[in-house]
Write a protein that holds these residues in place. Structure first.
Motif, PDB file in Angstrom:
ATOM      1  N   PRO A   1       0.830  -1.213   0.000  1.00 13.71           N
ATOM      2  CA  PRO A   1       0.000   0.000   0.000  1.00 13.71           C
ATOM      3  C   PRO A   1       0.856   1.250   0.000  1.00 13.71           C
ATOM      4  O   PRO A   1       2.064   1.207   0.295  1.00 13.71           O
ATOM      5  CB  PRO A   1      -0.804  -0.134   1.294  1.00 13.71           C
ATOM      6  CG  PRO A   1       0.025  -1.002   2.183  1.00 13.71           C
ATOM      7  CD  PRO A   1       0.735  -1.961   1.269  1.00 13.71           C
ATOM      8  N   ALA A   2       0.236   2.384  -0.285  1.00 17.25           N
ATOM      9  CA  ALA A   2       0.961   3.645  -0.454  1.00 17.25           C
ATOM     10  C   ALA A   2       1.795   4.003   0.762  1.00 17.25           C
ATOM     11  O   ALA A   2       2.982   4.345   0.636  1.00 17.25           O
ATOM     12  CB  ALA A   2      -0.028   4.766  -0.771  1.00 17.25           C
ATOM     13  N   GLU A   3       1.191   3.940   1.941  1.00 17.21           N
ATOM     14  CA  GLU A   3       1.915   4.388   3.128  1.00 17.21           C
ATOM     15  C   GLU A   3       3.120   3.506   3.429  1.00 17.21           C
ATOM     16  O   GLU A   3       4.160   3.990   3.872  1.00 17.21           O
ATOM     17  CB  GLU A   3       0.982   4.462   4.341  1.00 17.21           C
ATOM     18  CG  GLU A   3       0.367   3.156   4.776  1.00 17.21           C
ATOM     19  CD  GLU A   3      -0.898   2.765   4.011  1.00 17.21           C
ATOM     20  OE1 GLU A   3      -1.553   1.789   4.424  1.00 17.21           O
ATOM     21  OE2 GLU A   3      -1.225   3.443   3.017  1.00 17.21           O
ATOM     22  N   ARG A   4       3.001   2.220   3.156  1.00 18.53           N
ATOM     23  CA  ARG A   4       4.128   1.321   3.400  1.00 18.53           C
ATOM     24  C   ARG A   4       5.227   1.544   2.360  1.00 18.53           C
ATOM     25  O   ARG A   4       6.414   1.498   2.685  1.00 18.53           O
ATOM     26  CB  ARG A   4       3.668  -0.145   3.393  1.00 18.53           C
ATOM     27  CG  ARG A   4       4.780  -1.145   3.664  1.00 18.53           C
ATOM     28  CD  ARG A   4       5.408  -0.928   5.031  1.00 18.53           C
ATOM     29  NE  ARG A   4       6.727  -1.558   5.127  1.00 18.53           N
ATOM     30  CZ  ARG A   4       7.770  -1.002   5.707  1.00 18.53           C
ATOM     31  NH1 ARG A   4       7.685   0.196   6.239  1.00 18.53           N
ATOM     32  NH2 ARG A   4       8.928  -1.630   5.749  1.00 18.53           N
ATOM     33  N   THR A   5       4.850   1.781   1.116  1.00 12.53           N
ATOM     34  CA  THR A   5       5.847   2.053   0.082  1.00 12.53           C
ATOM     35  C   THR A   5       6.643   3.307   0.419  1.00 12.53           C
ATOM     36  O   THR A   5       7.871   3.339   0.296  1.00 12.53           O
ATOM     37  CB  THR A   5       5.174   2.218  -1.292  1.00 12.53           C
ATOM     38  OG1 THR A   5       4.433   1.028  -1.603  1.00 12.53           O
ATOM     39  CG2 THR A   5       6.206   2.448  -2.387  1.00 12.53           C
ATOM     40  N   SER A   6       5.967   4.344   0.856  1.00 11.99           N
ATOM     41  CA  SER A   6       6.653   5.588   1.227  1.00 11.99           C
ATOM     42  C   SER A   6       7.647   5.346   2.356  1.00 11.99           C
ATOM     43  O   SER A   6       8.792   5.825   2.309  1.00 11.99           O
ATOM     44  CB  SER A   6       5.632   6.650   1.662  1.00 11.99           C
ATOM     45  OG  SER A   6       4.809   7.016   0.581  1.00 11.99           O
ATOM     46  N   ALA A   7       7.212   4.619   3.384  1.00 12.28           N
ATOM     47  CA  ALA A   7       8.106   4.328   4.508  1.00 12.28           C
ATOM     48  C   ALA A   7       9.280   3.474   4.055  1.00 12.28           C
ATOM     49  O   ALA A   7      10.424   3.674   4.483  1.00 12.28           O
ATOM     50  CB  ALA A   7       7.331   3.633   5.621  1.00 12.28           C
ATOM     51  N   LEU A   8       9.021   2.513   3.163  1.00 11.73           N
ATOM     52  CA  LEU A   8      10.065   1.627   2.673  1.00 11.73           C
ATOM     53  C   LEU A   8      11.144   2.406   1.928  1.00 11.73           C
ATOM     54  O   LEU A   8      12.347   2.136   2.073  1.00 11.73           O
ATOM     55  CB  LEU A   8       9.458   0.563   1.759  1.00 11.73           C
ATOM     56  CG  LEU A   8      10.414  -0.491   1.199  1.00 11.73           C
ATOM     57  CD1 LEU A   8      10.982  -1.353   2.316  1.00 11.73           C
ATOM     58  CD2 LEU A   8       9.690  -1.363   0.172  1.00 11.73           C
TER      59      LEU A   8
END
Length: 250
Positions: free
Chosen positions: A124-131
């Protein structure tokens, strides 16, 4: 087929993936060209992230003999093929990228490059950003992160749909003629294989309902996420139809 000959399974995976993405090797070449620019052609310290069977890792070793390669994935079937075909030439790590603690499983940091292809669209978007921010911390100064994935051009919404429709039609024709194996057929063959069937059962436990729905924002979203993650330079280094490769420099 049997894992007794992992090179056959590796070839089978490559053929199945190339039928889905005919320009697959082009994106790999662009990514490895960027790696060469980072190291001046010297063997890199490279992380093949969500690397599956180690496709990028194998190509890195072929292009840069002496490279120190780490392949990270969670899929037990693909990891088994990677471990067998890499045969000790790389470190293979089992880790879940949805878990923020995934970096603790790596043998080291200070990578010259972290590369990933056609994998992160499951997050998901929020996890991709954090990654993206987590990956930056693994790079040495001036090291690069490259993500090649489905990234349509937001300025061509209608034409991108036409490109996807054409690609789907050609793909289905390959499957119907027997020229290529579909994703579903490939996994059915894995489940029927004497050596991989046990790994297929493990995979079903990890993904009981299959992967999450794909999320494919435009390249501009990825560039913004890289900037927010602290990369000092970001840009697109390759595009093929509705796919692209974005790069961030630490």
């Amino acid at each position: 087929m049997s894992l007794m000959n992992p090179y056959i399974w590796q070839e089978s995976w490559d053929r199945q993936q190339s039928a889905f993405m005919p320009d697959r090797e082009h994106r790999f070449d662009a990514m490895l060209t960027a790696v060469g620019a980072v190291t001046g052609g010297a063997p890199p310290r490279l992380l093949d992230l969500a690397g599956g069977t180690g496709s990028i890792g194998l190509r890195t070793l072929a292009r840069f003999p002496g490279a120190r390669v780490t392949v990270l994935d969670q899929d037990p079937v693909l990891l088994a093929i990677a471990e067998a075909s890499l045969a000790g030439r790389a470190t293979v790590v089992d880790a879940d990228l949805s878990d923020p603690g995934w970096r603790a499983k790596l043998p080291h940091d200070g990578f010259d490059a972290v590369l990933t292809a056609t994998a992160l669209h499951w997050l998901p978007a929020e996890r991709t950003s954090a990654l993206y921010a987590e990956i930056r911390e693994l790079l040495r100064p001036d090291g690069i992160f490259v993500n090649a994935d489905h990234m349509p051009d937001e300025n061509l919404p209608d034409f991108s749909r036409r490109l996807r429709d054409q690609a789907r039609s050609e793909r289905n024709a390959r499957y119907a003629s027997g020229a290529a194996t579909s994703w579903e057929d490939w996994w059915a063959r894995v489940a029927a294989d004497e050596w991989l069937a046990v790994k297929a059962v493990e995979r079903q436990r990890i993904y009981p309902t299959g992967h999450a729905a794909e999320w494919n924002p435009p390249a501009s979203w990825h560039l913004d996420a890289l900037r927010a993650g602290g990369y000092r330079e970001v840009g697109v280094i390759w595009r093929g139809g509705t796919d692209a490769a974005v790069l961030g420099v630490r």
